[in-house]
Design an enzyme around this catalytic site. Structure first.
Site: not given
Ligand code: GLN
Ligand code: ZN
Length: 763
Positions: A436, A699, A604
């Site tokens: 991500i 998490h 995002d």
């Molecule tokens: N690109 C961000 C990360 O990887 C996305 C974090 C998020 O959506 N809270 O930390």
């Molecule tokens: Zn996220």
């Protein structure tokens, strides 16, 4: 004399003393006595500040070791059995156990769930109810705090969440039953609380019922009526408080409830004042929440007075003044802020300054505007300066906004035609793997950023060190055999603040902390002016990452809606206009990334859902604007360039159409914890583009096994065709450490390899 009061003061302390001492206590560095002492000192300091600012009543019940809703659950004895509370008084350890997930005997157990407090970025701990739930007074904290205020010689106004909002915000954990059934058990305890407060000599108690600004089912409206007519304490007067919006269809109901006063949000919903003046019964106090407790702008005192004078004329001493809501949602004190220019500081009011504003307004009403002429003219001058500032108004931005038309928000071709072009260009396998964006923020990375910020290393050295980090992360991803790589975001302290620091029109504070949950605080940036991008923000980092590999590296940006929702937003133009400005600035970044040879760009939108208005009838307009802003930001690229978006905690059921309209080629979402249940929405709604349902719960320190990932993906394949599925974690990995991350990602790519060899059956 006009009574002035406050809804709540930020408890964290101007130097985050509460955070520091609570965390020190958790680490075992200080003991309970030391912790209690810090709390006591902070409370006394805050009450004194408020009394010295001239408030007639100071709030009690706003101090909490973790969260005020959790405190209320403790006060009412609603402590889920898994915490093994032996009965009797709760103490801070009980509270911390419920918040952080351990029982009375120290054994780990599931923590109470946390969720956003209305439309704020504050998180409360969700009360849990079972059928037959009993309640019993179980904490004396509130009463002790009242005594502390009285010892200091001030008039205490305890603030507690009312029974209906409390039930509304909780959830049934055992059995499916109507929460309203609990009222019979709950009300006697509320009665006891008010009795005890009355015996302590308290005159007014504030009962918060923010649920009254929501769309309420008829049964709940009826319950309001019956609860408040049944529950008639003697000895204390009740001020029923609502905030975060207009009462709307609940206005008559709120006026009718047999309490002694009503507090309403005039900052967010000034239009309701006239109706209230007409409907309020003659025995009731109207507390006008005139100073905005949700934003940091200096109050336009002239405008506020114009509103108040009419009300004052009608109500006389029955008009009270206060901030719109608790000041929990703004930073503590502008005086300790060093990161803002003198000019910008002049336009702002943090909690301490808001108290002064209330005081000035009260004096103006009582003794005439002349008695506060200096304060009024200062405020006037500051507001005028802000209005005329060339930092705020930029002609280039204004002009660009006039050129926005719908074609800018439209990709050339629809997704089904883009997909083959992207496939041909990117040459990705089935079940492509990616992450991500962020990778573990190691102590080394943090130290490098800190050294640079403090001037201990120069820009060249900073770049050299960060590049080394990026090269290392790219190499690790290659070794893990991931398909789409990221640069790892080492240069970012925070996904919003990083961009805010590089965009004109945004200001970042050094000390503007606001509590987010428990001991966690955030520093929301301030959007004060037209937003413009003076220079590319991410291109050099991403280009460097791409130079380290032949695999595609994803460019990584925070989207316009998230930038908006996690900042303090200017109040001198519609939010949508500000959002469009951010979208245009980010659009330039997207195009620069594409020009730099980046084939995939992720935008995002972690906070898109949480910006939903409190009232359902306002959702569509919000979603339309949010979707438009996202598309404006994304749609300039060629068809073969792939746009990703990412959303956290996404419950999609009610907004799926809007999500689809964003027209991102790929969306990654959080699903692993729900065991892909979130994907049920795709049973009825055929999501048209590609999806990466998270398979790794970031998490938790647990590493998902290969089989587990395959099982989750097979489940996803029942809803989404395999050609449109991606394999990725739930969210960014910055809070984890490398050993876990490498294991989990290794399992992810092994699972993807097996899925390719034997794709799961659809349907
Ligand atoms: N690109 C961000 C990360 O990887 C996305 C974090 C998020 O959506 N809270 O930390
Ligand atoms: Zn996220």
């Amino acid at each position: 004399m006009t009574i002035t009061h406050n809804q709540g003061f930020p408890r964290i302390g101007a130097r985050r003393e509460l955070k520091r001492s609570v965390e020190a206590y958790w680490r075992g560095d200080i003991d309970r006595d030391e912790l209690e002492q810090v709390g006591k000192t902070l409370r006394a300091h805050h009450w004194t500040l408020q009394a010295q600012a001239g408030l007639d009543l100071v709030p009690v019940g706003d101090f909490s070791w973790y969260d005020q809703v959790l405190d209320l659950s403790c006060l009412l004895g609603a402590i889920p059995s898994r915490f093994g509370h032996p009965g009797g008084e709760v103490n801070p350890d009980t509270v911390f156990g419920m918040a952080r997930g351990y029982a009375h005997d120290g054994q780990p157990t599931a923590a109470c769930q946390m969720t956003k407090w209305f439309d704020t970025n504050y998180h409360y701990l969700v009360p849990e109810f079972r059928s037959g739930q009993r309640f019993a007074l179980s904490s004396s904290q509130l009463f002790e705090h009242v005594s502390e205020v009285q010892t200091l010689g001030y008039a205490a106004k305890p603030v507690i969440l009312g029974p209906l909002s409390y039930l509304w915000l909780g959830k049934c954990t055992e059995g499916d039953f109507d929460r309203l059934e609990l009222l019979d058990a709950l009300l006697p305890v509320y009665g006891e609380i008010l009795n005890r407060l009355g015996n302590q000599g308290v005159e007014w108690v504030q009962i918060d019922e923010p649920a009254l600004v929501l769309d309420l089912p008829q049964a709940w409206k009826n319950a309001f009526e019956s609860v408040y007519s049944r529950w008639q304490p003697d000895g204390v007067k009740r001020l029923l408080a609502t905030y975060f919006g207009a009462l709307g269809d609940n206005l008559d109901l709120a006026c009718r409830l047999p309490v002694d006063g009503l507090h309403v949000d005039i900052a967010r919903a000034p239009e309701q004042l006239d109706a209230l003046l007409d409907r309020l019964p003659p025995y009731k106090v109207l507390s006008a929440g005139i100073v905005d407790g949700r934003n940091i702008w200096r109050t336009d005192l002239d405008r506020a007075l114009a509103r108040l004078e009419r009300a004052h004329h009608r109500l006389g001493e029955r008009l009270w003044l206060a901030p719109s809501c608790s000041l929990l949602h703004v930073p503590v004190d502008l005086a300790t802020e060093t990161g803002l220019t003198r000019e910008i500081k002049r336009w702002l009011a943090f909690a301490v300054q808001k108290l002064d504003e209330i005081n000035v307004l009260g004096r103006a009403l009582d003794a005439g505007r002349d008695t506060v002429a200096t304060a009024l003219s200062e405020a006037r001058a500051a507001i005028k300066a802000r209005h005329c500032s060339t930092d705020v108004h930029r002609n280039t931005v204004r002009k660009r906004l006039t050129e926005v038309d719908d074609t800018l928000a439209q990709r050339n071709r629809p997704y089904p035609e883009r997909a083959p072009l992207q496939r041909a260009w990117l040459k990705l396998p089935l079940f492509p793997t990616t992450t991500i964006g962020s990778f573990p923020q190691t102590p080394e990375i943090r130290a490098t950023r800190r050294d640079y910020r403090l001037g201990a290393i120069d820009a060249d050295e900073y770049q050299t060190r960060m590049r080394a980090q990026i090269a290392d992360m790219v190499q690790r991803q290659e070794a893990l055999d991931l398909d789409v790589l990221v640069h790892g975001e080492p240069e970012r302290n925070d996904m919003v603040e990083y961009f805010a620091g590089l965009l004109d029109g945004f200001a970042c504070t050094t000390n503007g902390w606001v509590q987010s949950y428990g001991s966690r605080c955030v520093k929301p940036p301030i959007i004060y002016g037209d937003v413009e991008r003076p220079a590319p923000m991410t291109v050099e980092w991403i280009r460097f990452a791409q130079s380290c590999t032949d695999k595609p590296v994803k460019g990584m940006l925070t989207g316009p809606v998230t930038m908006l929702n996690w900042s303090f937003v200017r109040d001198d133009q519609p939010r949508a206009r500000t959002c469009t400005q951010i979208a245009l600035a980010l659009r330039d970044e997207v195009l620069d990334l594409e020009r730099a040879g980046i084939r995939i760009i992720q935008i995002d939108e972690a906070a898109l859902r949480e910006g939903l208005p409190l009232r359902r009838h306002e959702w569509q307009a919000y979603l339309d604007r949010a979707v438009h802003a996202f598309r404006l930001c994304a749609a300039g690229v060629a068809d073969k360039t792939q746009i990703h978006t990412h959303m956290c905690y996404s419950e999609f059921n009610d907004i799926i159409t809007a999500i689809a309209k964003m027209d991102a080629d790929v969306i990654t979402i959080e699903t692993s914890r729900s065991d892909m249940k979130l994907l049920d929405v795709f049973e009825d709604f055929e999501y048209p583009n590609e999806i990466g349902p998270g398979v790794y719960d970031i998490h938790s320190p647990n590493v998902p096994g290969v089989d587990e990932i395959i099982r989750l993906m097979a489940k996803a394949a029942r809803r989404i065709p395999v050609e449109r599925l991606w394999v990725n974690p739930d969210c960014g990995l910055k809070t984890r450490d490398w050993p876990e991350v490498e294991k989990a990602l290794k399992h992810m790519s092994e699972a993807a390899a097996q899925l390719r060899a034997m794709p799961p059956k659809p349907g």
